[in-house]
Design an enzyme around this catalytic site. Structure first.
Site, PDB file in Angstrom:
ATOM      1  N   SER A 139      -8.086   8.453   8.546  1.00 59.37           N
ATOM      2  CA  SER A 139      -7.026   9.092   7.755  1.00 59.37           C
ATOM      3  C   SER A 139      -7.454   9.192   6.292  1.00 59.37           C
ATOM      4  O   SER A 139      -7.203  10.206   5.636  1.00 59.37           O
ATOM      5  CB  SER A 139      -5.737   8.276   7.839  1.00 59.37           C
ATOM      6  OG  SER A 139      -5.311   8.185   9.166  1.00 59.37           O
ATOM      7  N   LYS A 142       0.848  -1.206   0.000  1.00 60.12           N
ATOM      8  CA  LYS A 142       0.000   0.000   0.000  1.00 60.12           C
ATOM      9  C   LYS A 142       0.879   1.251   0.000  1.00 60.12           C
ATOM     10  O   LYS A 142       1.649   1.472   0.932  1.00 60.12           O
ATOM     11  CB  LYS A 142      -0.898  -0.012   1.245  1.00 60.12           C
ATOM     12  CG  LYS A 142      -2.339   0.387   0.924  1.00 60.12           C
ATOM     13  CD  LYS A 142      -3.276  -0.008   2.029  1.00 60.12           C
ATOM     14  CE  LYS A 142      -3.730   1.176   2.848  1.00 60.12           C
ATOM     15  NZ  LYS A 142      -4.590   0.785   3.973  1.00 60.12           N
TER      16      LYS A 142
HETATM   17  P1  ADP Z   1      -7.572   4.094   9.828  1.00 60.08           P
HETATM   18  O1  ADP Z   1      -8.284   3.019  10.603  1.00 60.08           O
HETATM   19  O2  ADP Z   1      -8.140   5.463   9.986  1.00 60.08           O
HETATM   20  O3  ADP Z   1      -7.180   3.733   8.441  1.00 60.08           O
HETATM   21  P2  ADP Z   1      -5.159   3.447  11.160  1.00 60.08           P
HETATM   22  O4  ADP Z   1      -4.961   2.109  10.581  1.00 60.08           O
HETATM   23  O5  ADP Z   1      -3.967   4.329  11.204  1.00 60.08           O
HETATM   24  O6  ADP Z   1      -6.210   4.336  10.488  1.00 60.08           O
HETATM   25  O7  ADP Z   1      -5.786   3.358  12.601  1.00 60.08           O
HETATM   26  C1  ADP Z   1      -5.126   2.699  13.598  1.00 60.08           C
HETATM   27  C2  ADP Z   1      -6.023   2.546  14.771  1.00 60.08           C
HETATM   28  O8  ADP Z   1      -6.289   3.829  15.323  1.00 60.08           O
HETATM   29  C3  ADP Z   1      -7.394   1.980  14.463  1.00 60.08           C
HETATM   30  O9  ADP Z   1      -7.376   0.577  14.449  1.00 60.08           O
HETATM   31  C4  ADP Z   1      -8.199   2.505  15.606  1.00 60.08           C
HETATM   32  O10 ADP Z   1      -7.974   1.698  16.740  1.00 60.08           O
HETATM   33  C5  ADP Z   1      -7.579   3.859  15.867  1.00 60.08           C
HETATM   34  N1  ADP Z   1      -8.334   4.947  15.249  1.00 60.08           N
HETATM   35  C6  ADP Z   1      -8.316   5.382  13.980  1.00 60.08           C
HETATM   36  N2  ADP Z   1      -9.128   6.436  13.803  1.00 60.08           N
HETATM   37  C7  ADP Z   1      -9.689   6.680  15.000  1.00 60.08           C
HETATM   38  C8  ADP Z   1     -10.635   7.617  15.495  1.00 60.08           C
HETATM   39  N3  ADP Z   1     -11.193   8.530  14.708  1.00 60.08           N
HETATM   40  N4  ADP Z   1     -10.970   7.556  16.797  1.00 60.08           N
HETATM   41  C9  ADP Z   1     -10.410   6.620  17.584  1.00 60.08           C
HETATM   42  N5  ADP Z   1      -9.533   5.701  17.190  1.00 60.08           N
HETATM   43  C10 ADP Z   1      -9.167   5.720  15.923  1.00 60.08           C
END
Ligand code: ADP
Length: 159
Positions: free
Chosen positions: A127, A41
């Site tokens: 994200s 990715k």
């Molecule tokens: P995404 O899930 O947004 O693609 P990541 O893989 O970086 O991003 O997210 C890692 C972890 O961060 C997720 O598994 C979740 O536990 C936490 N996370 C992501 N976005 C949020 C949010 N808006 N609020 C709370 N926890 C979040």
């Protein structure tokens, strides 16, 4: 030392991530933020850029360590003697997959997963959504920390 890890791709870190990391940092002596490398990715930011941003916006907690990792999360935990994974749960839609992963991880290695309910202000936040909105010129200033906002504008600026 009680340790936990917050794993993710953090491309880039959002206020939702910061909220979870900050809450974990109050519960544990050391919180490791593991930027999981996914070679298939292509991200908007390089892993080093993501790490630099995460370090900058979590420095004030004083007990957050950030590094990249390629491989199985439970292996990362084993190498560093980390017994717990902390994850934010945004909505029921997150739950199915997170439950599967948590059950797999405890079965593989005995590492526990703790779910923290997302601050409702950030329950819709990811994200990928931030990148999409910012790409089309939408205002994301309330969704990401200041240094991330600058980096996003810089990266997405039209030539
Ligand atoms: P995404 O899930 O947004 O693609 P990541 O893989 O970086 O991003 O997210 C890692 C972890 O961060 C997720 O598994 C979740 O536990 C936490 N996370 C992501 N976005 C949020 C949010 N808006 N609020 C709370 N926890 C979040």
């Amino acid at each position: 030392m009680r340790r936990a890890v917050c794993p993710g791709s953090f491309d880039p870190i959002t206020n939702g991530h910061v909220d979870i990391i900050g809450r974990a940092s109050k519960l544990y002596d050391v919180v490791h933020v593991a930027v999981m490398i996914n070679k298939s990715k292509q991200g908007l930011f390089t892993v080093d850029e993501r790490i630099a941003l995460i370090k900058e916006v979590t420095a004030h907690y004083g007990n957050v360590e950030v590094e990249a990792f390629h491989g199985l999360l439970v292996e990362y935990c084993r190498q560093r003697d980390i017994p717990a994974i902390v994850k934010g749960l945004r909505a029921v839609s997150d739950f199915d997959y997170e439950l599967q992963m948590a059950q797999m991880n405890i079965g593989l290695s005995g590492v526990e997963t703790l779910f923290v309910p997302t601050n409702p202000t950030y329950s819709f936040l990811s994200s990928s959504l931030v990148k999409e909105v910012a790409t089309w010129g939408g205002d994301v200033s309330h969704l990401v920390p200041e240094p991330v906002l600058g980096a996003l504008y810089e990266r997405l600026r039209k030539p």
